[in-house]
Scaffold this motif. Structure first.
Motif, short mmCIF file in Angstrom:
data_model
loop_
_atom_site.label_atom_id
_atom_site.label_comp_id
_atom_site.label_asym_id
_atom_site.label_seq_id
_atom_site.Cartn_x
_atom_site.Cartn_y
_atom_site.Cartn_z
N LEU A 1 0.83 -1.21 0.00
CA LEU A 1 0.00 0.00 0.00
C LEU A 1 0.86 1.26 0.00
O LEU A 1 0.53 2.25 -0.67
CB LEU A 1 -0.94 -0.01 1.21
CG LEU A 1 -2.06 -1.06 1.18
CD1 LEU A 1 -2.83 -1.04 2.50
CD2 LEU A 1 -3.01 -0.78 0.03
N ASN A 2 1.94 1.23 0.77
CA ASN A 2 2.83 2.39 0.78
C ASN A 2 3.43 2.63 -0.61
O ASN A 2 3.52 3.77 -1.08
CB ASN A 2 3.94 2.20 1.80
CG ASN A 2 3.40 2.22 3.23
OD1 ASN A 2 2.37 2.86 3.48
ND2 ASN A 2 4.08 1.56 4.15
N ARG B 1 2.10 1.63 -3.45
CA ARG B 1 1.04 2.10 -4.34
C ARG B 1 0.69 3.56 -4.08
O ARG B 1 0.41 4.31 -5.01
CB ARG B 1 -0.19 1.21 -4.14
CG ARG B 1 -1.32 1.50 -5.12
CD ARG B 1 -2.43 0.51 -4.97
NE ARG B 1 -1.96 -0.84 -5.26
CZ ARG B 1 -2.75 -1.91 -5.17
NH1 ARG B 1 -4.00 -1.78 -4.77
NH2 ARG B 1 -2.27 -3.10 -5.47
N ASP B 2 0.70 3.95 -2.81
CA ASP B 2 0.40 5.34 -2.48
C ASP B 2 1.45 6.27 -3.10
O ASP B 2 1.11 7.34 -3.65
CB ASP B 2 0.37 5.50 -0.96
CG ASP B 2 -0.01 6.91 -0.55
OD1 ASP B 2 -1.04 7.40 -1.05
OD2 ASP B 2 0.72 7.51 0.27
N HIS B 3 2.69 5.85 -3.02
CA HIS B 3 3.75 6.66 -3.64
C HIS B 3 3.55 6.76 -5.15
O HIS B 3 3.70 7.84 -5.75
CB HIS B 3 5.12 6.04 -3.32
CG HIS B 3 6.27 6.79 -3.91
ND1 HIS B 3 6.67 8.03 -3.44
CD2 HIS B 3 7.11 6.47 -4.94
CE1 HIS B 3 7.70 8.46 -4.15
NE2 HIS B 3 7.99 7.53 -5.09
N SER B 4 3.16 5.62 -5.76
CA SER B 4 2.92 5.63 -7.20
C SER B 4 1.75 6.54 -7.55
O SER B 4 1.80 7.29 -8.54
CB SER B 4 2.65 4.21 -7.67
OG SER B 4 2.34 4.18 -9.04
N LEU B 5 0.69 6.48 -6.72
CA LEU B 5 -0.47 7.33 -7.00
C LEU B 5 -0.14 8.81 -6.84
O LEU B 5 -0.63 9.67 -7.61
CB LEU B 5 -1.62 6.95 -6.04
CG LEU B 5 -2.29 5.60 -6.31
CD1 LEU B 5 -3.30 5.29 -5.21
CD2 LEU B 5 -2.98 5.61 -7.67
N GLN B 6 0.67 9.14 -5.86
CA GLN B 6 1.06 10.53 -5.71
C GLN B 6 1.84 11.03 -6.94
O GLN B 6 1.62 12.14 -7.42
CB GLN B 6 1.92 10.68 -4.45
CG GLN B 6 1.14 10.52 -3.15
CD GLN B 6 2.04 10.62 -1.94
OE1 GLN B 6 3.26 10.78 -2.05
NE2 GLN B 6 1.43 10.53 -0.74
N THR B 7 2.69 10.14 -7.44
CA THR B 7 3.43 10.50 -8.66
C THR B 7 2.48 10.71 -9.83
O THR B 7 2.62 11.67 -10.61
CB THR B 7 4.45 9.40 -8.98
OG1 THR B 7 5.30 9.18 -7.85
CG2 THR B 7 5.29 9.79 -10.18
#
Length: 522
Positions: free
Chosen positions: A114-115, A117-123
């Protein structure tokens, strides 16, 4: 002489003293001997008591040892069982700890994913924001170009766009409403159908054909003359006593009894058959036989009512109410026996109430008594619903039952669920195939009226009455009506049918719109 006497007295006294001394000495020896014997006995008893005491002590020690060994064995067994139980608990705890450890490891991996994926979503959000800014610049440039080409101000363009959006939103809303309505109707219809079908499958009853005449078979045509009597006095007495017309025509070996009241007609049939069997036919005998048949009919009517209550498990009805129920056995409606119809309605009500978790006994009671007024409606003015409600009110019947009686034809508002069950069961019992008889001419006329009513709507190409008039299939022209309009058309046709036609049960309206494409290969 006196001296001799004194001597004798002295001698006697000496002898007596000697005897006393001898007796005393003998008694003393005897008492010493008894004392010695008693002492020996006492010593012997003490010795025996000591021996017995020792034996008892040994036995007590043995019993105590056996009890100790028994308790020790039981304790060992309990300790072993407790040990096994503790080992089982330990294994379960160990397995649980292993599962918890695996779960914790899984959660840790999930958290890392999840962390990531969250980083990827922020990007991606940053990239999307940049693209949105670029699109806004492009849209602004395109809007300026469109204003120059279309020669429209932004306000005019917005108004045109809003109109288009409102129109599209209306269509979407209509479609959404249609889907919601169809879904609700499907769910409600499905549940209602399951309950009603379940009740129908579990309930079946016979039905009779409506008639106002009864035919009595004669042993010969000569009996007709005896029935008529001299100058017609026998037939006049019979008609006066029974209230039924006797038709003597050319029908061989038979006479016809005609009467609107089925109970009186049945009494007349029973009386005439008794007279024919007895052979004595004259006015006095006719009155006796008719009176006897009336008493027998009272018994038959009461037994019919009691049998209906017994079959349905309904108790505590007043005898007058039971007798009125029995009269329904000789009453028909559209060819359907009213008592059989009432029992069928009661069974359907009970089954549906059980499915809905209502009081099945109360529902059966409402169903059985819903047409009680038909037993007396020929004697009293008013509708059978109001007559039945008034009749049951005199016997302090429950409010739910009275409301079901007077409201199952919508004469008064329904209160609670039981009148609704009675109305539904009444429609099912009357509308099932073969339950009621309808004249052929009226049946054909009703089907024609149904098709003509559907044809009168604009956009209808053809209309067919199917399923013995229980469904109307409407074919519409696809060029004039769209899918939403067909839904509205079905509702309009159903409303017109309800307002303008009379029919048993319900009629299903099906509107069909289809598009056909035809090509030929040459």
């Amino acid at each position: 002489m006196t001296d001799n006497i004194l001597v004798l007295i002295v001698i006697a006294a000496v002898v007596a003293g000697a005897s006393f001394v001898i007796a005393w000495m003998a008694a003393k020896r005897l008492s010493q001997k008894n004392i010695q014997e008693a002492t020996a006995d006492a010593e012997r008893l003490v010795s025996e008591a000591k021996k017995e005491s020792e034996i008892k002590r040994k036995e007590a020690r043995l019993e105590a040892r056996e009890e100790f060994l028994k308790l020790k064995s039981e304790f060992d067994r309990e300790a072993e069982a407790k040990r096994r139980e503790l080992e089982s608990i330990d294994r379960a705890v160990q397995e649980r700890e292993n599962e918890v450890a695996k779960r914790a490891e899984f959660l840790d991996n999930r958290e890392r994913e999840l962390n990531s994926r969250d980083h990827s979503l922020q990007t991606r959000d940053k990239g999307i924001q940049l693209r949105e800014n670029e699109l806004e610049k492009i849209i602004a440039t395109q809007n300026q170009r469109l204003e120059k080409i279309a020669q429209m101000t932004p306000e005019d363009a917005k108004k045109l766009l809003m109109d288009n959006m409102v129109s599209a939103a209306k269509m979407d809303a209509a479609l959404h409403i249609k889907q919601i309505k169809e879904k609700a109707e499907q769910d409600a219809e499905k549940e209602a159908r399951e309950i009603i079908l379940s009740a129908i499958y579990r309930c079946a009853s016979d039905h009779t054909v409506e008639t106002t005449v009864s035919v009595v078979t004669l042993p010969s045509d000569e009996m007709k003359g005896r029935i008529i009597g001299r100058e017609g006095r026998n037939i006049r007495s019979f008609e006066t006593a029974t209230g039924v017309d006797v038709i003597v025509d050319d029908t061989p070996e038979a006479v016809i009894l005609s009467g609107y009241d089925p109970v009186r007609r049945e009494i007349a049939r029973m009386a005439l058959e008794k007279l024919i069997s007895d052979g004595r036919i004259h006015p006095t005998r006719i009155e006796e036989v008719v009176e006897k048949s009336q008493k027998e009919m009272e018994v038959i009517v009461t037994e019919a009512g009691e049998q209906a209550c017994f079959e349905l498990g309904i108790h505590s009805l007043h005898p007058d109410v039971v007798r009125m129920l029995g009269k329904l056995h000789f009453r028909t409606s559209y060819g359907q026996n009213v008592l059989a119809h009432s029992k069928e309605v009661a069974m359907l009500c009970g089954l549906m109430a059980a499915e809905l978790e209502l009081d099945a006994a109360l529902a059966k009671r409402c169903g059985l008594l819903h047409d009680i007024g038909k037993a007396i409606d020929r004697e009293t003015e008013g509708t059978h619903t109001q007559i039945g409600a008034d009749f049951m009110g005199r016997y302090k019947e429950a409010a739910e039952v009275i409301n079901a009686i007077e409201s199952h034809h919508n004469d008064v508002p329904m209160i609670g669920p039981y009148p609704v069950l009675v109305q539904a069961a009444d429609a099912v019992s009357g509308a099932r195939p073969g339950a009621r008889r309808e004249p052929l001419e009226a049946y054909i006329k009703r089907l024609q009226q149904l098709e003509e009513l559907a044809d009168s709507f604009k956009g209808v190409s053809k209309a067919y009455a199917i399923q013995a008039g229980r469904e109307i299939r409407v074919i519409v022209e696809n060029e004039h009506l769209d899918d939403l309009a067909t839904s509205v058309l079905a509702g309009d046709i159903a409303s017109r049918i309800e307002q303008e036609m009379q029919y048993p049960g319900q009629i299903k309206v099906t509107v069909v719109r289809e598009t056909r494409a035809t090509e030929y290969a040459k």
